[in-house]
Motif scaffolding. Sequence first.
Motif, PDB file in Angstrom:
ATOM      1  N   MET A   1      55.128  -2.869  47.419  1.00  0.00           N
ATOM      2  CA  MET A   1      53.692  -2.717  47.266  1.00  0.00           C
ATOM      3  C   MET A   1      53.165  -3.700  46.223  1.00  0.00           C
ATOM      4  N   ALA A   2      53.273  -4.951  46.514  1.00  0.00           N
ATOM      5  CA  ALA A   2      52.824  -5.964  45.562  1.00  0.00           C
ATOM      6  C   ALA A   2      51.343  -6.266  45.758  1.00  0.00           C
ATOM      7  N   THR A   3      50.580  -6.148  44.691  1.00  0.00           N
ATOM      8  CA  THR A   3      49.162  -6.476  44.794  1.00  0.00           C
ATOM      9  C   THR A   3      48.965  -7.962  45.052  1.00  0.00           C
ATOM     10  N   SER A   4      49.974  -8.774  44.761  1.00  0.00           N
ATOM     11  CA  SER A   4      49.849 -10.216  44.963  1.00  0.00           C
ATOM     12  C   SER A   4      49.740 -10.584  46.440  1.00  0.00           C
ATOM     13  N   ARG A   5      50.036  -9.674  47.339  1.00  0.00           N
ATOM     14  CA  ARG A   5      49.915  -9.930  48.771  1.00  0.00           C
ATOM     15  C   ARG A   5      48.475  -9.798  49.255  1.00  0.00           C
ATOM     16  N   MET A   6      47.591  -9.315  48.400  1.00  0.00           N
ATOM     17  CA  MET A   6      46.194  -9.122  48.784  1.00  0.00           C
ATOM     18  C   MET A   6      45.322 -10.105  48.007  1.00  0.00           C
ATOM     19  N   PRO A   7      44.684 -11.055  48.712  1.00  0.00           N
ATOM     20  CA  PRO A   7      43.919 -12.099  48.021  1.00  0.00           C
ATOM     21  C   PRO A   7      42.867 -11.580  47.041  1.00  0.00           C
ATOM     22  N   LEU A   8      42.105 -10.556  47.403  1.00  0.00           N
ATOM     23  CA  LEU A   8      41.072 -10.065  46.489  1.00  0.00           C
ATOM     24  C   LEU A   8      41.693  -9.461  45.237  1.00  0.00           C
ATOM     25  N   LEU A   9      42.764  -8.699  45.395  1.00  0.00           N
ATOM     26  CA  LEU A   9      43.416  -8.105  44.221  1.00  0.00           C
ATOM     27  C   LEU A   9      44.030  -9.189  43.341  1.00  0.00           C
ATOM     28  N   ARG A  10      44.516 -10.236  43.955  1.00  0.00           N
ATOM     29  CA  ARG A  10      45.041 -11.374  43.197  1.00  0.00           C
ATOM     30  C   ARG A  10      43.899 -12.030  42.412  1.00  0.00           C
ATOM     31  N   THR A  11      42.754 -12.210  43.046  1.00  0.00           N
ATOM     32  CA  THR A  11      41.591 -12.809  42.380  1.00  0.00           C
ATOM     33  C   THR A  11      41.143 -11.960  41.188  1.00  0.00           C
ATOM     34  N   LEU A  12      41.155 -10.642  41.346  1.00  0.00           N
ATOM     35  CA  LEU A  12      40.735  -9.726  40.280  1.00  0.00           C
ATOM     36  C   LEU A  12      41.863  -9.448  39.282  1.00  0.00           C
ATOM     37  N   ASP A  31      37.106  -9.126  33.123  1.00  0.00           N
ATOM     38  CA  ASP A  31      36.764 -10.543  33.022  1.00  0.00           C
ATOM     39  C   ASP A  31      35.248 -10.715  33.072  1.00  0.00           C
ATOM     40  N   PRO A  32      34.670 -11.512  32.190  1.00  0.00           N
ATOM     41  CA  PRO A  32      33.222 -11.740  32.214  1.00  0.00           C
ATOM     42  C   PRO A  32      32.718 -12.287  33.550  1.00  0.00           C
ATOM     43  N   ALA A  33      33.574 -12.923  34.314  1.00  0.00           N
ATOM     44  CA  ALA A  33      33.179 -13.463  35.622  1.00  0.00           C
ATOM     45  C   ALA A  33      32.865 -12.355  36.624  1.00  0.00           C
ATOM     46  N   TRP A  34      33.306 -11.141  36.352  1.00  0.00           N
ATOM     47  CA  TRP A  34      33.124 -10.029  37.292  1.00  0.00           C
ATOM     48  C   TRP A  34      32.081  -9.030  36.803  1.00  0.00           C
ATOM     49  N   THR A  35      31.170  -9.487  35.964  1.00  0.00           N
ATOM     50  CA  THR A  35      30.138  -8.588  35.453  1.00  0.00           C
ATOM     51  C   THR A  35      28.821  -8.805  36.194  1.00  0.00           C
ATOM     52  N   GLN A  36      27.949  -7.813  36.064  1.00  0.00           N
ATOM     53  CA  GLN A  36      26.610  -7.947  36.640  1.00  0.00           C
ATOM     54  C   GLN A  36      25.681  -8.486  35.564  1.00  0.00           C
ATOM     55  N   GLN A  37      24.411  -8.552  35.852  1.00  0.00           N
ATOM     56  CA  GLN A  37      23.443  -9.221  34.970  1.00  0.00           C
ATOM     57  C   GLN A  37      23.311  -8.607  33.579  1.00  0.00           C
ATOM     58  N   HIS A  38      23.718  -7.355  33.394  1.00  0.00           N
ATOM     59  CA  HIS A  38      23.621  -6.705  32.084  1.00  0.00           C
ATOM     60  C   HIS A  38      24.939  -6.728  31.324  1.00  0.00           C
ATOM     61  N   GLY A  39      25.954  -7.384  31.898  1.00  0.00           N
ATOM     62  CA  GLY A  39      27.231  -7.532  31.212  1.00  0.00           C
ATOM     63  C   GLY A  39      28.262  -6.459  31.516  1.00  0.00           C
ATOM     64  N   TYR A  40      27.898  -5.481  32.342  1.00  0.00           N
ATOM     65  CA  TYR A  40      28.852  -4.437  32.709  1.00  0.00           C
ATOM     66  C   TYR A  40      29.686  -4.902  33.891  1.00  0.00           C
ATOM     67  N   LEU A  41      30.888  -4.390  34.002  1.00  0.00           N
ATOM     68  CA  LEU A  41      31.741  -4.716  35.134  1.00  0.00           C
ATOM     69  C   LEU A  41      31.014  -4.351  36.423  1.00  0.00           C
ATOM     70  N   HIS A  42      30.974  -5.263  37.365  1.00  0.00           N
ATOM     71  CA  HIS A  42      30.238  -5.068  38.616  1.00  0.00           C
ATOM     72  C   HIS A  42      30.835  -3.902  39.404  1.00  0.00           C
ATOM     73  N   ALA A  43      29.979  -3.082  39.982  1.00  0.00           N
ATOM     74  CA  ALA A  43      30.421  -1.915  40.755  1.00  0.00           C
ATOM     75  C   ALA A  43      31.311  -2.319  41.920  1.00  0.00           C
ATOM     76  N   GLY A  44      31.109  -3.495  42.472  1.00  0.00           N
ATOM     77  CA  GLY A  44      31.961  -3.964  43.566  1.00  0.00           C
ATOM     78  C   GLY A  44      33.407  -4.124  43.120  1.00  0.00           C
ATOM     79  N   ALA A  45      33.615  -4.601  41.892  1.00  0.00           N
ATOM     80  CA  ALA A  45      34.969  -4.739  41.351  1.00  0.00           C
ATOM     81  C   ALA A  45      35.582  -3.365  41.110  1.00  0.00           C
TER      82      ALA A  45
END
Length: 68
Positions: A1-12, A31-45
């Motif tokens: 069950m390696a998360t590295s096999r899933m591109p999105l999980l690898r990206t995150l 990661d700051p790259a995954w935040t929304q406009q107010h600086g919180y972690l984006h709900a999609g992540a």
Amino acid sequence: MATSRMPLLRTLAVELDHVRPGELTLSMPADPAWTQQHGYLHAGAVATLADSACGYAAIACCRLTGTC
């Protein structure tokens, strides 16, 4: 069950930290790259992490207990 096999999980940079029957822990850096406009972690992540945890937990339950 390696998360590295899933591109999105690898990206995150999601890591599977702990797994056993009834327990599973995934983690990812805030990661700051995954935040929304107010600086919180984006709900999609967050939703991706939750969805993946549920999927991995189901797979782990099947594999560790032999029941599906």
